[in-house]
Design a protein around this motif. Structure first.
Motif, short mmCIF file in Angstrom:
data_model
loop_
_atom_site.label_atom_id
_atom_site.label_comp_id
_atom_site.label_asym_id
_atom_site.label_seq_id
_atom_site.Cartn_x
_atom_site.Cartn_y
_atom_site.Cartn_z
N ASN A 170 -2.83 28.56 4.75
CA ASN A 170 -2.75 28.41 3.44
C ASN A 170 -2.10 27.05 2.71
N VAL A 171 -1.74 26.31 3.62
CA VAL A 171 -1.11 25.13 3.23
C VAL A 171 -2.00 23.88 3.79
N SER A 172 -2.31 22.93 3.07
CA SER A 172 -2.78 21.70 3.95
C SER A 172 -2.45 20.45 3.10
N PRO A 173 -1.77 19.47 3.65
CA PRO A 173 -1.44 18.44 3.19
C PRO A 173 -2.46 17.33 2.74
N GLU A 174 -2.46 16.72 1.47
CA GLU A 174 -3.28 15.92 1.04
C GLU A 174 -2.56 14.52 0.99
N ILE A 175 -3.52 13.45 0.85
CA ILE A 175 -2.78 12.10 0.77
C ILE A 175 -3.68 11.22 -0.26
N THR A 176 -2.99 10.76 -1.18
CA THR A 176 -3.84 9.71 -2.25
C THR A 176 -3.22 8.38 -1.95
N PHE A 177 -4.15 7.24 -1.94
CA PHE A 177 -3.29 5.91 -1.76
C PHE A 177 -3.32 5.26 -3.11
N PHE A 178 -2.54 4.32 -3.32
CA PHE A 178 -2.55 3.24 -4.14
C PHE A 178 -2.22 1.62 -3.37
N LYS A 210 0.81 -1.07 -0.10
CA LYS A 210 0.03 -0.01 0.08
C LYS A 210 0.93 1.29 -0.07
N ILE A 211 0.46 2.44 -0.94
CA ILE A 211 1.35 3.41 -1.09
C ILE A 211 0.76 4.70 -0.89
#
Lengths: 99, 440
Positions: free
Chosen positions: B430-438, B108-109
């Motif tokens: 003004n900055v928000s981390p986002e996360i995407t899974f593979f 899982k990435i």
């Protein structure tokens, strides 16, 4: 005697700032370095390299000194025309100082 | 909750060796492997590659490193945290997915994004002040802007059980602090400060195990050809023991740890990261022998309200040329060559620097009245507005073959587009981390 005989150093860079640590091989020499390697002496020694202010941090917790040198990298790592744009070799420039 | 975790650092810059990370993954008994591969200019160059091809912009060595490491990480159940996503963590994660499928491995990435503020800052009306000088952002032709984000996105990825975490611009110590917070549920600034000290010590990999340290006379280091990279046993109370895999080259002792503790620190009382402001003046070290150094102390106070943003801009074209002279009167002949070049280029380029390699080029001065060197290399570097003008620098040096002093040889010439870096501060909101899974 040169600083090289008593201590070692590593140079770091942040923008146009060069950081130079000064770490005695023998922790008993820390007081001697504090007395002899003053900001004025380092300024004179590095006059051809550092054109800005120099701040010395004393770190008795690890028996080491840190010199933070402003305007030391000919505008900084990304835009300097120098051979050594990071100033990585400047640690050995500091160690050339005569005691 | 665990009382101890082991974190290895298998790369300290983009071009670092690959096998030390493999040794850590194979024999290091590590829980986490961190690969720190992103410098200020590296990410600006990666942004350029992404502009040319939207599927690129991650670290150029990502494929090579991951192909070798992934089987070991899966076999030994090690979680990887790396900023090899550079300007394009999503594309980097997709590449890792492709590699895992090719190797038949199930992983899982997670890709962490949100640091890239290029579009926002390029089109912003806000007058951001440049930290390094008196100018404003509007004075620059902005190519890229990346905020140094902290542990937040990585923490979320760790909670999700992702094994491979690919980030863009994250503050280097945060890559290490995230697993400590995740495992030990740290909340206090004091512990975050301690963890940041440990992360700072590990982040340059071989620089704490004897790399970039050796001096054969005063500081000999064994077997640098097979330098081991470090790992830290981090304890839930914020202390740690730094060491390396038995049988690898290098050494860990008080001297190597002190050099790294002070490396690139501009104020040891206040070491700024996006997670905490750490104090290095309360750190203590103890040599336990056998390449083990214990770290304790270190404190921290509340994190800054702004993120530091690295801005890449079009600076100039760099033209360079080099030629060597040796034997009798080498210095005089090189200096004559330098005078000729200066005369020829003074009205052509914006700024010129002439160095005599062997005399005063590296320190930009010379502290010794040394004997005359046997050979010397003239180096000319100049800033210009175009690649065409930059090329003239090397061409003029080359023309010294038939138009300059006697016995010049070994001409090399280079033209490079230079991307400069400056910094601005941006409010955290003004900055928000986002996360995407593979998942493979």
């Amino acid at each position: 005697m040169k600083l090289y005989d008593l201590a070692h150093s590593r140079a770091g860079d942040k923008g146009n700032i060069s950081t130079l640590s000064l770490i005695p091989y023998d922790e008993n020499d820390y007081e001697k370095l504090c007395l002899e390697v003053t900001v004025d002496k380092v300024k004179t020694h590095l006059k051809d390299i550092v054109s800005g202010e120099i701040v010395r941090y004393e770190m008795p917790n690890i028996a080491s000194l840190l010199f933070v040198c402003q305007n030391a990298l000919m505008s900084g790592v990304t835009t300097s025309l120098a051979v050594d744009t990071h100033g990585k070799a400047l640690s050995y420039a500091l160690l050339e100082m005569e005691l | 909750m665990k009382q101890k975790i082991r974190i290895g650092c298998g790369a300290g810059f983009s071009g670092d060796r690959i096998e030390p990370a493999m040794i850590l993954a194979e024999k290091g008994n590590i829980d986490y492997l961190v690969l720190e591969c992103l410098a200020e200019r590296t990410i600006a160059l990666a942004q350029k590659r992404k502009m040319q091809d939207p599927n690129k912009g991650y670290d150029p060595l990502l494929e090579k490193r991951m192909s070798k490491l992934l089987p070991l990480l899966v076999k030994n159940n090690i979680r990887l945290i790396t900023n090899m996503g550079a300007a394009n963590p999503i594309a980097g994660a997709k590449k890792v997915l492709e590699i895992s499928q090719k190797l038949g491995l199930k992983v899982k990435i997670a890709a962490i994004t949100g640091d890239d503020l290029s579009d926002e800052l390029r089109h912003s009306n806000h007058s951001y002040k440049i930290l390094e000088n008196e100018k404003f952002l509007s004075d620059y032709e902005v190519l890229s802007a990346n905020a140094y984000i902290g542990v937040d996105g990585i923490l979320e990825a760790l909670q999700s059980e992702a094994q491979i975490i690919i980030t863009g611009r994250v503050a280097d110590p945060s890559l290490f602090l995230a697993p400590m917070i995740h495992e030990f549920a740290w909340k206090s600034n004091d512990l975050l400060g301690k963890g940041t000290v440990i992360g700072h010590l590990l982040e340059c990999a071989g620089q704490i195990t004897g790399g970039y340290f050796a001096d054969p006379i005063k500081k000999p280091v064994p077997d640098l050809a097979h330098l081991g990279h470090p790992f830290a046993d981090v304890f839930s109370d914020g202390t740690a023991i730094i060491s390396k895999v038995d049988g690898t080259g290098g050494q860990v002792n008080l001297a190597t740890v002190k050099e790294q503790l002070l490396y690139e620190v501009i104020n040891p009382n206040e070491y700024f990261t996006p997670d905490v402001i750490a104090d290095f003046t309360t750190v203590y070290l103890k040599d336990l022998g056998n390449n083990q150094v214990q770290i304790f102390g270190g404190t921290g106070k509340e994190k800054p309200t702004t993120y530091k943003v690295s801005v890449g801009y079009k600076a100039f074209y760099l033209g360079e040329g080099e030629i060597s002279y040796a034997g009798q009167n080498a210095v005089e002949r090189a200096k004559l060559a330098g005078e000729i070049i200066e005369e020829r280029l003074k009205n052509v380029v914006n700024e010129i620097k002439i160095d005599y390699v062997g005399l005063q080029s590296v320190h930009r001065t010379n502290f010794e009245n040394q004997s005359v060197p046997y050979e010397i290399r003239l180096r000319v570097a100049a800033k210009t507005d175009s690649a065409e003008v930059a090329a003239i620098v090397g061409e003029e040096v080359e023309a010294l073959y038939t138009n300059g002093p006697a016995g010049g040889g070994g001409v090399r010439k280079y033209v490079n587009e230079v991307i400069g870096i400056v910094s601005v501060l941006v409010d955290r909101q003004n900055v928000s981390p986002e996360i995407t899974f593979f998942e493979s």
